[in-house]
Design a protein around this motif. Structure first.
Motif, mmCIF file in Angstrom:
data_model
loop_
_atom_site.group_PDB
_atom_site.id
_atom_site.type_symbol
_atom_site.label_atom_id
_atom_site.label_comp_id
_atom_site.label_asym_id
_atom_site.label_seq_id
_atom_site.Cartn_x
_atom_site.Cartn_y
_atom_site.Cartn_z
ATOM 1 N N ASN A 201 -12.563 -5.293 -3.429
ATOM 2 C CA ASN A 201 -11.734 -6.025 -2.467
ATOM 3 C C ASN A 201 -10.634 -6.790 -3.189
ATOM 4 N N PHE B 117 -9.315 -3.229 5.925
ATOM 5 C CA PHE B 117 -8.527 -4.468 5.880
ATOM 6 C C PHE B 117 -9.414 -5.651 6.229
ATOM 7 N N LEU C 138 -4.246 4.642 8.338
ATOM 8 C CA LEU C 138 -4.407 3.212 8.054
ATOM 9 C C LEU C 138 -4.310 2.379 9.320
ATOM 10 N N ILE D 247 0.616 -8.204 3.304
ATOM 11 C CA ILE D 247 0.315 -6.793 3.054
ATOM 12 C C ILE D 247 1.416 -5.940 3.682
ATOM 13 N N ILE E 134 -7.397 -6.599 1.410
ATOM 14 C CA ILE E 134 -7.716 -5.190 1.650
ATOM 15 C C ILE E 134 -9.025 -4.821 0.947
ATOM 16 N N GLN E 135 -9.648 -3.771 1.474
ATOM 17 C CA GLN E 135 -10.812 -3.185 0.804
ATOM 18 C C GLN E 135 -10.351 -1.881 0.171
ATOM 19 N N THR E 136 -10.769 -1.664 -1.079
ATOM 20 C CA THR E 136 -10.323 -0.453 -1.762
ATOM 21 C C THR E 136 -11.486 0.219 -2.488
ATOM 22 N N LEU F 124 1.031 -8.979 8.105
ATOM 23 C CA LEU F 124 0.931 -7.518 7.959
ATOM 24 C C LEU F 124 2.239 -6.873 8.404
ATOM 25 N N ILE G 123 0.852 -1.197 0.000
ATOM 26 C CA ILE G 123 0.000 0.000 0.000
ATOM 27 C C ILE G 123 0.883 1.241 0.000
ATOM 28 N N ALA H 90 -3.726 -11.602 8.164
ATOM 29 C CA ALA H 90 -4.125 -10.729 7.062
ATOM 30 C C ALA H 90 -4.690 -11.571 5.914
ATOM 31 N N VAL I 237 -7.024 2.540 -0.414
ATOM 32 C CA VAL I 237 -7.316 1.487 0.562
ATOM 33 C C VAL I 237 -8.213 2.065 1.644
#
Ligand SMILES: Cc1cc2nc3c(=O)[nH]c(=O)nc-3n(C[C@H](O)[C@H](O)[C@H](O)COP(=O)(O)OP(=O)(O)OC[C@H]3O[C@@H](n4cnc5c(N)ncnc54)[C@H](O)[C@@H]3O)c2cc1C
Ligand SMILES: [Zn+2]
Lengths: 418, 88
Positions: free
Chosen positions: A227, A211, A244, A233, A221-223, A358, A38, A218, A208
């Motif tokens: 997704n 999460f 974040l 990540i 991610i959601q964006t 993560l 990210i 992990a 992003v």
């Protein structure tokens, strides 16, 4: 990938420069990646590049909410140095200095690496002593350092104010001859082009927003573009780290603050080095275009504004004129700001987290540009091997709890007092 | 330039103030056993929100009182100010 060379330049000149390949593609995000990074700043791009090159992990996406190079990597004043006293910093940044040397060749992209030397001025005997100590520590770590007396500084940088009645007379300086500058945009573009050529997806205009973490692991991610699943990540979002982290319910030893910089109108070559004022916070170099590139203090209060305030600029430039009186005659061309992830001891964090898969890369304060290659190199190692490299072992998240701070300047937690 | 309304002196320019950071941080109680984690949280951990932030400022070139300010960290809009012992 098409190689950039003088022959290709001539060949394409005959075709009116219409057939150049795109430097990196604009893919739509896949539903799943092995690693998602990210932040498409210098650190994110370098991390993806070294994941592909050193660890052969190429099913990787960089997720950038704006465009690559639009964050701090394109806003900094490009100073490269490794003039640190503590081992953790010195050895880490010195590895970086070695990566800078070969970067243009390695990336086949001219990053205009210019090891012109950085000179930190001293204005008292006490400061000279402190610099002697720092210089000795640097040399013990194999980093070049030279202590200069007043007359030597005068010979190298005659435009500084050496007159008798100044408030902060120049006593001497600590110089790192291998310090210097590089072209920041080229660094971002060079890493992006190579990463793309090895199969990394560079996804721009994709923010992003959340999460997916299941049982402490992990998942993805959601964006703003849907997704994306990911086994691992990595966070490289500089000044947005706390935002974040909040989505992850993590509170970090970080505050976001604003730093400004500015350039003057271009003038003929007058300053050959990077020079910093020792009685305050001001530094200056001259760009290849001839502009005087200047910066100094943080604005001094938490800020995500990406645009600065005039009192700080006035204060910084007052110091500038004390150091280089001719600056008062120049017109200002541009000012801008960037938001910095200020850590509580001034040193970065490159570490795993309590969430499996993560990884965290943050806390660069106002000095992360010079770290771009070595940050990417060590972070890629940390992600690929799921363990920290010895070069970033000191930059752990738990050091704040255990008391193993790397407080280079001895400033404590008041990050806004730069 | 920020303009901060000191509850004691009225509207003043930012130049008269020194920043004191997050105003919601609480020191662990005195004369009580404090765990490492509590110290860690108090000394180092900060929310650093993007948006509304309650913070301390010191009117150092004015009445020299500490005050509370509620400010937006993106727009710098100041919503409220209060004396340091008041709720905001
Ligand atoms: C004025 C100024 C001068 C500086 N001078 C120097 C210097 O001389 N030398 C030096 O070494 N360092 C300097 N720095 C510091 C250096 O620029 C930074 O430490 C470094 O660039 C940070 O790493 P980065 O390049 O990865 O950050 P960035 O380029 O900021 O990358 C982070 C990226 O994450 C993206 N992002 C954020 N949130 C999200 C989200 N939710 N979803 C997707 N993407 C997101 C952002 O859009 C951004 O592109 C300076 C900084 C500034 C502002
Ligand atoms: Zn007051």
């Amino acid at each position: 990938m098409q190689k950039y060379s003088v022959f290709n330049l001539i060949k394409n000149a005959f075709k009116g420069h219409k057939d150049w390949e795109v430097a990196w593609k604009d893919p739509t995000p896949k539903s799943e990646y092995d690693v998602v990074i990210i932040g498409g700043g210098g650190h994110g791009l370098a991390t993806a590049y070294y994941l592909a090159k050193e660890h052969k992990i190429t099913n990787v996406a960089i997720i950038e909410k704006g465009w690559i190079g639009g964050g701090n990597v394109g806003r900094n004043t490009t100073i490269l140095r490794s003039n640190y006293m503590h081992d953790e910093n010195g050895l880490f940044y010195e590895k970086g200095m070695n990566l800078w040397k070969s970067m243009s060749q390695e990336l086949n992209f001219n990053v205009m690496y210019s090891p012109r030397g950085i000179i930190n001025l001293a204005h008292s005997d006490a400061q000279m002593n402190a610099y002697a100590r720092r210089g000795n520590s640097m040399r013990l770590n194999g980093i070049d350092a030279v202590l200069l007396g007043r007359e030597e500084v005068k010979k190298i940088v005659p435009v500084l104010d050496f007159s008798e009645n100044v408030r902060f007379p120049i006593f001497g300086a600590l110089m790192q001859p291998s310090g210097g500058t590089a072209r920041h945009d080229a660094v971002a573009w060079g890493y992006a082009r190579q990463a793309d050529s090895m199969g990394v997806d560079i996804i721009q205009h994709c923010e992003v927003t959340g999460f997916d973490i299941v049982n402490g692991k992990a998942q993805g991610i959601q964006t703003s573009r849907g997704n994306i699943k990911a086994k691992k990540i990595g966070l490289c979002v500089a000044g947005n780290t706390s935002v974040l982290a909040d989505m992850l319910n993590i509170t970090l030893p970080i505050e976001t603050h604003l730093l400004q910089a500015c350039v003057s109108e271009p003038i003929k070559p007058i300053l050959d080095h990077v020079v910093t004022f020792g009685a305050g916070h001001f530094y200056c170099s001259q760009s290849d275009k001839g502009e005087m590139v200047m910066g100094g203090d943080l604005d001094g209060y938490n800020s995500y504004a990406q645009r600065g305030n005039l009192p700080t600029l006035q204060h910084v430039l007052t110091e500038g004129i004390a150091m280089l009186p001719f600056l008062s005659k120049l017109k200002m061309l541009r000012t801008w700001g960037g938001i910095m992830d200020m850590s509580m001891d001034g040193s970065p964090i490159i570490d795993k987290t309590h969430i499996d898969g993560l990884y965290l890369n943050c806390g660069w304060c106002y000095g992360g540009f010079k770290a771009t290659p070595v940050s990417g190199w060590t972070f890629a190692h940390t992600i690929a091997q799921d363990k920290v490299h010895e070069l970033n072992a000191g930059f752990s998240l738990k050091r704040f709890n255990t008391g193993h701070l790397i407080d280079e300047k001895g400033l404590g937690t008041k990050t806004w007092i730069s | 330039m920020l303009h901060i309304k000191c509850p004691h002196c009225g509207l003043r320019s930012q130049n008269e103030f020194a920043y004191g950071g997050d105003g919601t941080v609480k020191r662990p109680e005195l004369n009580k056993k404090v765990s490492d984690k509590e110290w860690d949280t108090f000394v180092y951990l900060r929310k650093s929100p993007r948006g509304k932030h309650t913070e301390l400022w010191h009117h150092v070139s004015g009445c020299r009182q500490w005050i509370k300010v509620e400010r937006d960290t993106v727009t710098h809009e100041i919503f409220k100010t209060a004396k340091v012992n008041e709720d905001i």
